[in-house]
Design an enzyme around this catalytic site. Structure first.
Site, PDB file in Angstrom:
ATOM      1  N   CYS A 246       0.840  -1.199   0.000  1.00  0.00           N
ATOM      2  CA  CYS A 246       0.000   0.000   0.000  1.00  0.00           C
ATOM      3  C   CYS A 246       0.877   1.252   0.000  1.00  0.00           C
ATOM      4  CB  CYS A 246      -0.922  -0.013   1.220  1.00  0.00           C
ATOM      5  SG  CYS A 246      -2.054   1.391   1.308  1.00  0.00           S
TER       6      CYS A 246
ATOM      7  N   SER B  33       0.353   3.992   1.478  1.00  0.00           N
ATOM      8  CA  SER B  33       0.367   4.696   2.759  1.00  0.00           C
ATOM      9  C   SER B  33       1.684   4.511   3.502  1.00  0.00           C
ATOM     10  CB  SER B  33      -0.788   4.209   3.636  1.00  0.00           C
ATOM     11  OG  SER B  33      -2.028   4.503   3.032  1.00  0.00           O
TER      12      SER B  33
ATOM     13  N   HIS C  94       4.404   6.949   2.301  1.00  0.00           N
ATOM     14  CA  HIS C  94       4.293   8.341   2.752  1.00  0.00           C
ATOM     15  C   HIS C  94       5.166   8.596   3.970  1.00  0.00           C
ATOM     16  CE1 HIS C  94       1.238   9.707   0.004  1.00  0.00           C
ATOM     17  NE2 HIS C  94       0.406   8.733   0.341  1.00  0.00           N
TER      18      HIS C  94
ATOM     19  N   HIS D   2       0.773  -3.013   6.660  1.00  0.00           N
ATOM     20  CA  HIS D   2      -0.432  -2.942   7.498  1.00  0.00           C
ATOM     21  C   HIS D   2      -1.621  -3.670   6.874  1.00  0.00           C
ATOM     22  CE1 HIS D   2      -0.872   0.380   4.633  1.00  0.00           C
ATOM     23  NE2 HIS D   2      -2.181   0.270   4.816  1.00  0.00           N
TER      24      HIS D   2
ATOM     25  N   CYS E 292      -7.173  -3.182   4.240  1.00  0.00           N
ATOM     26  CA  CYS E 292      -7.037  -1.743   4.018  1.00  0.00           C
ATOM     27  C   CYS E 292      -7.689  -1.300   2.719  1.00  0.00           C
ATOM     28  CB  CYS E 292      -5.567  -1.329   4.027  1.00  0.00           C
ATOM     29  SG  CYS E 292      -5.305   0.404   3.576  1.00  0.00           S
TER      30      CYS E 292
END
Length: 378
Positions: free
Chosen positions: A40, A42, A45, A61, A168
């Site tokens: 992912c 995320s 980032h 995650h 997610c």
């Protein structure tokens, strides 16, 4: 115990795949043998500094696996259970949980701090350096210790290398369309950015009965993929102005609902401008933590009565929505298989992120070697 994990030691560095030490689960914790983990954006980032996490850290995650052991006080899962991770744990007792907003649970504050909820670490490298856990779960490790609140039991007949996606990307995207975005039958919908999250917003809008679903992206391959998931129209903003495209398609009215999954001020502004009177734009993409402003005319909110809102994990309740979305996959109403463009080994994690950032993947999945012979029979 020893486990292989992918560690980030500093900003703008690459993952280091190495053996590290992992403690046994303490009270209220669970030891999970990961079968698969989604790749992912995320996580990245926090590697680039767009968001802030306490490094060094083991990321990941979006995971699914099998419970190995449980600590004291854990009663809702037992060894051998198949579980999907919830990257936002829920305590069940804070104001947000008791109000039905478990995605806003106060425990979410722990997701980037590094240690577990009790303030201590479970991972450390051979030099003795304590390694933080992203979202308390760290699914880029073959074994991980997580809070009991972070695992959701699922039926063992689901393939874990696909079920991991509902940890997610699927819940965030589908939930954003249905819960936070409020798509209703007959709505015209526009989705800015059709990567791993945006593609699931498309799926969610289709599931909710939208009439027109406009996919907007600069990647023509992703636009073609969006048609598989329910997009009725596509637009490349490098060729055609997306706001003008939406207005023409709706005879000058604008779309009922727009969704921003790119995370740039420009696309957030476009998502608002593409709306009809009384329409709603929902932002799910993560901009920089210090992003000061977005190009929106405040008069749009007064004279056109538009709404701009945000979405965290799609407004989902993981304990309810993870099993529910797996049932939708079972019935053919959600497409998980076509979301996965490529699978990787843990040692290929840097290649996986290179592919994601270059626009080659909707979702990459890390598959752990032990699971190859059938994750249905742990």
């Amino acid at each position: 115990m020893r486990t292989r994990a992918a560690v980030i030691y500093g900003l703008h560095t690459r993952f280091e795949v190495k053996e590290v030490e992992l403690d046994e689960p303490g009270p209220n914790e669970v030891l999970v043998h990961l079968a698969a983990s989604g790749i992912c954006h995320s996580d990245m980032h926090n590697v680039t500094g767009d968001q802030i996490a306490a490094l060094p850290m083991i990321f990941g995650h979006e995971g699914a696996g099998v419970v190995e052991t449980v600590g004291a006080n854990v009663t809702h899962v037992q060894p051998g259970d198949h579980v999907v991770m919830s990257y936002l744990p829920s305590c069940g007792t804070c104001r947000w949980c008791t109000g039905g907003q478990t995605n806003l649970c106060d425990l979410g504050a722990y997701t980037v701090l590094g240690p577990q909820i009790d303030g201590t670490y479970r991972f450390r490298d051979d030099e003795g350096t304590e390694l933080g856990q992203f979202c308390l779960v760290s699914t880029f490790s073959e074994w991980t210790v997580v809070p009991g609140q972070s695992v959701v039991k699922v039926d063992p007949h689901y393939r874990l290398e696909r079920a991991c996606l509902v940890a997610c990307g699927v819940t965030t995207g589908v939930g954003t369309a249905i819960y936070r975005g409020g798509v209703r039958p007959g709505d015209d919908v526009m989705v800015f950015g059709v990567g791993g999250i945006g593609m699931n917003i498309v799926q969610g809008a289709k599931l909710a009965g939208a009439k027109r679903i406009i996919a907007c992206d600069i990647n023509d391959w992703k636009l073609e993929q969006a048609k598989i998931f329910g997009a009725t129209h596509t637009v490349n903003p490098n060729i055609t102005d997306p706001v003008e495209f939406a207005n023409q398609l709706t005879w000058g009215v604008g779309v009922d609902r727009s969704f921003e999954a790119v995370a740039t001020p420009e696309t957030i502004g476009q998502a608002v401008r593409a709306l009809r009177k009384g329409g709603q734009a929902t932002v799910v993409g993560l901009t920089r933590h210090d992003q000061p402003d977005i190009p929106i005319n405040p008069s749009d909110f007064v004279l056109w009565q538009k709404t701009l809102t945000g979405s965290l994990n799609g407004g989902c309740n993981p304990r309810n929505d993870i099993p529910a979305m797996l049932k939708l996959w079972d019935s053919g109403q959600l497409n998980l298989d076509d979301l996965v463009t490529n699978e990787y080994r843990l040692e290929q994690i840097n290649d996986a992120y290179d592919d994601l950032l270059s626009g080659k993947n909707l979702r990459g999945v890390i598959r752990y070697e032990w699971a190859d012979n059938g994750v249905d029979t742990p």
